[in-house]
Motif scaffolding. Structure first.
Motif, PDB file in Angstrom:
ATOM      1  N   CYS A  85       0.869  -1.173   0.000  1.00  0.00           N
ATOM      2  CA  CYS A  85       0.000   0.000   0.000  1.00  0.00           C
ATOM      3  C   CYS A  85       0.908   1.227   0.000  1.00  0.00           C
ATOM      4  CB  CYS A  85      -0.920   0.016   1.223  1.00  0.00           C
ATOM      5  SG  CYS A  85      -2.244   1.239   1.022  1.00  0.00           S
TER       6      CYS A  85
ATOM      7  N   CYS B 250      -0.123   4.130   1.838  1.00  0.00           N
ATOM      8  CA  CYS B 250      -0.497   5.081   2.901  1.00  0.00           C
ATOM      9  C   CYS B 250       0.587   5.289   3.947  1.00  0.00           C
ATOM     10  CB  CYS B 250      -1.802   4.636   3.572  1.00  0.00           C
ATOM     11  SG  CYS B 250      -1.714   3.063   4.388  1.00  0.00           S
TER      12      CYS B 250
ATOM     13  N   SER C 284      -3.347  -3.910   0.432  1.00  0.00           N
ATOM     14  CA  SER C 284      -4.386  -3.443   1.366  1.00  0.00           C
ATOM     15  C   SER C 284      -4.995  -2.112   0.934  1.00  0.00           C
ATOM     16  CB  SER C 284      -3.775  -3.261   2.759  1.00  0.00           C
ATOM     17  OG  SER C 284      -2.815  -2.207   2.732  1.00  0.00           O
TER      18      SER C 284
ATOM     19  N   TYR D 149      -6.491  -8.194   0.489  1.00  0.00           N
ATOM     20  CA  TYR D 149      -7.428  -7.629   1.476  1.00  0.00           C
ATOM     21  C   TYR D 149      -8.718  -7.371   0.682  1.00  0.00           C
ATOM     22  CZ  TYR D 149      -3.591  -6.101   4.706  1.00  0.00           C
ATOM     23  OH  TYR D 149      -2.514  -5.999   5.585  1.00  0.00           O
TER      24      TYR D 149
ATOM     25  N   LYS E  70     -12.429  -5.165   2.596  1.00  0.00           N
ATOM     26  CA  LYS E  70     -11.814  -4.295   3.597  1.00  0.00           C
ATOM     27  C   LYS E  70     -12.683  -3.064   3.773  1.00  0.00           C
ATOM     28  CE  LYS E  70      -7.755  -1.643   4.685  1.00  0.00           C
ATOM     29  NZ  LYS E  70      -6.308  -1.560   4.513  1.00  0.00           N
TER      30      LYS E  70
ATOM     31  N   TYR F  88      -9.306   1.126  12.728  1.00  0.00           N
ATOM     32  CA  TYR F  88      -7.906   1.218  12.293  1.00  0.00           C
ATOM     33  C   TYR F  88      -7.176   2.354  13.011  1.00  0.00           C
ATOM     34  CZ  TYR F  88      -9.848  -1.239   8.168  1.00  0.00           C
ATOM     35  OH  TYR F  88     -10.500  -2.103   7.308  1.00  0.00           O
TER      36      TYR F  88
ATOM     37  N   PHE G 181      -3.647   1.810  14.499  1.00  0.00           N
ATOM     38  CA  PHE G 181      -2.654   1.526  13.454  1.00  0.00           C
ATOM     39  C   PHE G 181      -2.157   2.825  12.832  1.00  0.00           C
ATOM     40  CE2 PHE G 181      -0.783  -1.023  10.019  1.00  0.00           C
ATOM     41  CZ  PHE G 181      -0.659  -0.074   9.005  1.00  0.00           C
ATOM     42  N   ARG G 182      -3.102   3.743  12.584  1.00  0.00           N
ATOM     43  CA  ARG G 182      -2.732   5.002  11.917  1.00  0.00           C
ATOM     44  C   ARG G 182      -1.802   5.827  12.800  1.00  0.00           C
ATOM     45  NH1 ARG G 182      -8.655   6.164   9.108  1.00  0.00           N
ATOM     46  NH2 ARG G 182      -8.580   4.320   7.759  1.00  0.00           N
TER      47      ARG G 182
ATOM     48  N   ARG H 295     -11.065   7.512   3.886  1.00  0.00           N
ATOM     49  CA  ARG H 295     -10.811   6.439   2.937  1.00  0.00           C
ATOM     50  C   ARG H 295     -12.124   5.852   2.361  1.00  0.00           C
ATOM     51  NH1 ARG H 295      -5.559   6.241   3.860  1.00  0.00           N
ATOM     52  NH2 ARG H 295      -4.616   5.618   5.851  1.00  0.00           N
TER      53      ARG H 295
ATOM     54  N   GLN I 286     -12.246   2.372   0.504  1.00  0.00           N
ATOM     55  CA  GLN I 286     -12.561   1.257   1.402  1.00  0.00           C
ATOM     56  C   GLN I 286     -14.083   1.132   1.510  1.00  0.00           C
ATOM     57  OE1 GLN I 286     -10.494   2.220   5.037  1.00  0.00           O
ATOM     58  NE2 GLN I 286      -8.495   1.564   4.233  1.00  0.00           N
TER      59      GLN I 286
ATOM     60  N   LYS J  71     -11.590  -7.807   6.593  1.00  0.00           N
ATOM     61  CA  LYS J  71     -10.949  -6.942   7.585  1.00  0.00           C
ATOM     62  C   LYS J  71     -11.788  -5.701   7.839  1.00  0.00           C
ATOM     63  CE  LYS J  71      -7.005  -3.917   7.937  1.00  0.00           C
ATOM     64  NZ  LYS J  71      -5.914  -3.309   7.204  1.00  0.00           N
TER      65      LYS J  71
ATOM     66  N   SER K 253      -6.049  -3.258  14.725  1.00  0.00           N
ATOM     67  CA  SER K 253      -5.446  -2.551  15.863  1.00  0.00           C
ATOM     68  C   SER K 253      -6.481  -2.092  16.888  1.00  0.00           C
ATOM     69  CB  SER K 253      -4.666  -1.344  15.337  1.00  0.00           C
ATOM     70  OG  SER K 253      -5.532  -0.482  14.583  1.00  0.00           O
TER      71      SER K 253
ATOM     72  N   TYR L 265      -2.379  -9.061  16.520  1.00  0.00           N
ATOM     73  CA  TYR L 265      -1.218  -8.556  17.254  1.00  0.00           C
ATOM     74  C   TYR L 265      -0.959  -9.397  18.506  1.00  0.00           C
ATOM     75  CZ  TYR L 265      -1.924  -4.656  14.079  1.00  0.00           C
ATOM     76  OH  TYR L 265      -2.078  -3.900  12.938  1.00  0.00           O
TER      77      TYR L 265
HETATM   78  O1  PB1 Z   1      -4.428  -3.111  12.419  1.00  0.00           O
HETATM   79  C1  PB1 Z   1      -4.938  -2.295  11.645  1.00  0.00           C
HETATM   80  O2  PB1 Z   1      -5.710  -1.389  12.021  1.00  0.00           O
HETATM   81  C2  PB1 Z   1      -4.608  -2.432  10.176  1.00  0.00           C
HETATM   82  C3  PB1 Z   1      -4.921  -1.189   9.396  1.00  0.00           C
HETATM   83  C4  PB1 Z   1      -4.746  -1.383   7.894  1.00  0.00           C
HETATM   84  C5  PB1 Z   1      -3.421  -2.027   7.568  1.00  0.00           C
HETATM   85  N1  PB1 Z   1      -3.560  -2.829   6.382  1.00  0.00           N
HETATM   86  C6  PB1 Z   1      -5.034  -0.099   7.115  1.00  0.00           C
HETATM   87  C7  PB1 Z   1      -5.352   1.053   8.029  1.00  0.00           C
HETATM   88  C8  PB1 Z   1      -5.961   2.225   7.282  1.00  0.00           C
HETATM   89  O3  PB1 Z   1      -6.847   2.027   6.463  1.00  0.00           O
HETATM   90  O4  PB1 Z   1      -5.518   3.307   7.575  1.00  0.00           O
HETATM   91  C9  PB1 Z   1      -3.890   0.300   6.183  1.00  0.00           C
HETATM   92  C10 PB1 Z   1      -4.420   0.500   4.806  1.00  0.00           C
HETATM   93  N2  PB1 Z   1      -3.399   0.401   3.817  1.00  0.00           N
END
Ligand code: PB1
Length: 333
Positions: free
Chosen positions: A129, A131, A174, A201, A204, A210, A213-214, A226, A230, A257, A283, A322
């Motif tokens: 990806c 991002c 992703s 993915y 998604k 998320y 994660f961000r 997104r 998404q 996901k 996450s 995780y």
């Molecule tokens: O654990 C997570 O939250 C995964 C998040 C996921 C990672 N593939 C995306 C989070 C997002 O949409 O910001 C990353 C998208 N490329």
């Protein structure tokens, strides 16, 4: 349904369901869903530097690791019986085109080479990806204020090839651009990487789960969101269409996901498609359990095992989580 000779369904007192539960050995014998370390995949954040272990406040227990520290943790994961890791790169520099995503000496590319050299049996999956690498935080190129689908495909394909070149066993797009599985499969095959697998993915969702994660990846969109790429969390049928397209385009494995808020989608995908199905406990799902346990509201081990069992019961054959290494140690103990 068991019936008596009269053809009527047997019922209490002939049937006593508690007979299957009273004795713990019998209860375990008849258990329908089982968890094994072999079904778990451990995600890792890999950053530049040396000796770096940078905690992620929103994800207690998770760290941004430099490659040398990733090797230490990946060995622990492997020795716990987890067969695969999933890598997310955190470059020192980001730009409009996400150029570190496809740099031959990028942080993920270097991590893959080191991992495959140190632990050749460990399956290495790389997230494909933009991002984590773009200054604007979107998963694709921004042209005229919107995420440009087709120009992004070339960069995603280049990223996937750079991962395969480094030795990745599986690439996992992703991004949710239309047509990316076909573009990546074609580019891999053209470059001679016909044996590199594609884990899509496929379904998604534009999920609030998320958020942590961000924070970890510094990948929150600088503007907008997104939702133009998404999926809307309200759309289940559309998820089946997305999966069907990725299967058609050549995916080897498919993913739903997030996981727990989407068990219905996991079940529907498993019933309809024959490809190996992965679910991602994201996450936010991880953070919910961690913080609830820290607050004394939940028994962490029980909540983790119950959540992962539910995701498996819904139909996921593998789970990205995780908690993977921790759970594997408990299961293996
Ligand atoms: O654990 C997570 O939250 C995964 C998040 C996921 C990672 N593939 C995306 C989070 C997002 O949409 O910001 C990353 C998208 N490329």
């Amino acid at each position: 349904m068991a019936t008596t000779e009269g053809g009527r369904a047997a019922a209490f007192p002939a049937v006593r369901m508690r007979r299957l539960r009273e004795n713990p050995v019998i209860r375990e014998m008849v258990r329908e869903t089982r968890l094994s370390p072999r079904e778990l995949i451990q995600p890792f954040f890999v950053r530049e530097g040396k000796g770096e272990r940078e905690p992620v406040p929103a994800m207690p227990g998770v760290e941004r690791l430099s490659v040398d520290q990733l090797l230490v943790e990946a060995r622990r994961t492997y020795e716990a019986g987890v067969p695969a890791v999933l890598l997310f790169g955190i470059p020192d520099t980001k730009d409009e085109a996400g150029s570190q995503a496809y740099a031959r000496d990028g942080v993920v590319q270097r991590a893959v080479r080191e991992l495959k050299s140190a632990l050749p049996e460990l399956v290495v999956i790389t997230d494909v990806c933009l991002c984590e690498y773009t200054s604007h935080g979107h998963c694709g190129l921004i042209i005229n204020g919107r995420v440009a689908n087709d120009p992004t495909l070339e960069l995603l394909a280049e990223t996937a090839v750079s991962h395969a070149e480094a030795g990745a066993d599986i690439v996992a797009p992703s991004d949710m651009m239309d047509g990316r599985i076909a573009a990546i499969r074609h580019a891999l095959d053209e470059a001679g990487y016909t044996e590199t697998l594609v884990l899509s993915y496929a379904a998604k969702f534009a999920s609030t789960f998320y958020g942590p994660f961000r924070e970890a990846a510094g990948s929150a969109p600088a503007f907008g969101d997104r939702r133009s790429y998404q999926m809307d969390p309200a759309d289940g049928d559309q998820a089946l269409r997305e999966v069907a397209l990725d299967v058609e385009e050549g995916a080897d494995m498919i993913m739903v996901k997030p996981a727990l808020p989407y068990l219905d989608v996991i079940r529907r995908v498993r019933e309809r498609f024959l490809l190996p199905l992965v679910a991602y406990q994201v996450s936010g799902e991880y953070a919910m359990i961690r913080f609830a346990a820290q607050a004394g509201a939940l028994d962490e081990e029980a909540a983790v095992l119950e959540s992962l069992t539910a995701i498996r019961r819904a139909g996921a054959q593998m789970i990205i989580t995780y908690f993977a290494t921790d759970v594997a140690r408990r299961l293996g103990a």
